[in-house]
Design an enzyme around this catalytic site. Structure first.
Site, short mmCIF file in Angstrom:
data_model
loop_
_atom_site.label_atom_id
_atom_site.label_comp_id
_atom_site.label_asym_id
_atom_site.label_seq_id
_atom_site.Cartn_x
_atom_site.Cartn_y
_atom_site.Cartn_z
N GLY A 47 0.79 -1.23 0.00
CA GLY A 47 0.00 0.00 0.00
C GLY A 47 0.82 1.28 0.00
N HIS A 48 2.14 1.18 -0.03
CA HIS A 48 3.01 2.38 0.08
C HIS A 48 4.17 2.29 -0.87
CE1 HIS A 48 5.49 5.50 2.10
NE2 HIS A 48 4.32 5.94 2.53
N PHE A 49 4.08 2.56 -2.02
CA PHE A 49 2.93 2.77 -2.87
C PHE A 49 2.97 1.70 -3.94
CE2 PHE A 49 4.46 6.86 -1.31
CZ PHE A 49 3.36 7.35 -0.66
#
Length: 140
Positions: A47-49
């Site tokens: 999720g990052h990224f």
């Protein structure tokens, strides 16, 4: 000097939150150098990224704190205890940490009085500083 099994005997962190893989140098209670091998499989990269994976700065600071905890808790009077993060000051981020990087984590104790201390940490990739901070910790 210390491998992952040795580190896990000193600090309570476990996967996926153990952020130091080995210790290369250490003066007990004074100074330490650790390594974190950053891989694409780190859970935070999902999720990052997704389109440009970057290690979150807060986790770089946590890796420094964990490395410092190994140093502090190696001192005879603190063995078997836990080091808690008490504060972060003067944090600066100067570069990205991406999959494939080897993060060098250097921590030096500035002052320790009883169970409270302050340490200065720097994180480098290929000799280039990517982050630095002053970390306050409490041993309990």
């Amino acid at each position: 000097m210390l491998d992952i099994k040795d580190i896990m005997k000193i600090i309570p962190h476990r996967s996926p939150f153990l952020l130091v893989d080995r210790i290369e140098e250490m003066e007990e209670g004074k100074r330490i150098v650790g390594k974190k091998c950053v891989t694409y499989n780190e859970p935070f990269f999902a999720g990052h990224f997704p389109q440009e994976p970057v290690m979150p700065g807060v986790l770089i600071i946590e890796a420094l704190a964990q490395t410092g905890a190994v140093c502090a808790l190696s001192a005879e009077e603190y063995q078997g205890k836990i080091a808690f993060l008490g504060g972060v000051n003067k944090a600066k981020f100067r570069g990205k940490v991406v999959p494939g990087d080897v993060l060098s984590l250097e921590v030096e104790m500035i002052k320790v009085k009883g169970p409270v201390g302050v340490a200065k940490g720097t994180a480098k990739v290929d000799g280039k500083m990517v982050a630095s901070a002053e970390i306050t910790f409490m041993i309990g």
